[in-house]
Design a protein around this motif. Sequence first.
Motif, PDB file in Angstrom:
ATOM      1  N   LYS A  99     -25.395 -13.057  31.212  1.00 12.53           N
ATOM      2  CA  LYS A  99     -25.523 -13.045  32.670  1.00 12.53           C
ATOM      3  C   LYS A  99     -24.943 -14.331  33.271  1.00 12.53           C
ATOM      4  O   LYS A  99     -24.278 -14.287  34.327  1.00 12.53           O
ATOM      5  CB  LYS A  99     -26.984 -12.882  33.076  1.00 12.53           C
ATOM      6  N   ARG A 136     -22.506 -16.004  32.100  1.00 15.56           N
ATOM      7  CA  ARG A 136     -21.050 -15.815  32.071  1.00 15.56           C
ATOM      8  C   ARG A 136     -20.624 -14.902  33.216  1.00 15.56           C
ATOM      9  O   ARG A 136     -19.653 -15.186  33.921  1.00 15.56           O
ATOM     10  CB  ARG A 136     -20.636 -15.219  30.716  1.00 15.56           C
ATOM     11  N   GLU A 137     -21.349 -13.797  33.422  1.00 11.49           N
ATOM     12  CA  GLU A 137     -21.005 -12.858  34.498  1.00 11.49           C
ATOM     13  C   GLU A 137     -21.044 -13.525  35.863  1.00 11.49           C
ATOM     14  O   GLU A 137     -20.236 -13.212  36.748  1.00 11.49           O
ATOM     15  CB  GLU A 137     -21.958 -11.665  34.483  1.00 11.49           C
ATOM     16  N   GLU A 189     -15.703 -18.105  29.145  1.00 11.32           N
ATOM     17  CA  GLU A 189     -15.751 -17.236  27.964  1.00 11.32           C
ATOM     18  C   GLU A 189     -15.829 -18.064  26.677  1.00 11.32           C
ATOM     19  O   GLU A 189     -16.562 -17.713  25.742  1.00 11.32           O
ATOM     20  CB  GLU A 189     -14.517 -16.333  27.934  1.00 11.32           C
TER      21      GLU A 189
END
Length: 199
Positions: free
Chosen positions: A174, A176-177, A183
């Motif tokens: 989450k 990262r989102e 990444e």
Amino acid sequence: MLGTAGKGVGGAVVWFTGLSGAGKSTLAEALLPRLKAAGKKVELLDGDIVRTHLSKGLGYSREDRDLNVARIAFVSHLLARNGVFVLVAAISPFREARDRARATIGDFVEVHVAPPLDECIKRDVKGLYERALAGQIPQFTGVNDPYEEPLAAEVTLDTSALTVAQATSRILIKLRELGYLEESELARAEAPGNAASAP
């Protein structure tokens, strides 16, 4: 709002909320080394420790609980705007106080740690729920004091159905989102050896 560092620029606050025994501190402690492995500066503000130092003398009235959350939010904001990821593990039972914390901090990721109540009671080695159910502890959240569940938490975790490793992975994904991890940082955090051990 006091201002935000901006995703990908500064830090963020991961705010674990839930009943006593839900697993907030366990998840925060498991997430900490994984974020460090990603190259982040990280601080943990545990509710029990905060009450001993930052909020010593406060009781458990609604006003005192809200003041405790406000103090944690202010300190968290100062850290996050200086590039630190802050992991807050605090019951913080009232929705309005958490919403004010979100407004103060800006870069705020709410994690609702939400196993069933009977699971929290089963995990309670101190016998606090038993004493609260017997009327020996007034204002005990989830028994004789309310807990207002988040309406739109970024992450909701039933820790009775997830291992610590699975739960922390969901939080990292989450982050990262939402743009708080690259990444490559997520890959480092998820690398073998950095994963939390299953309970």
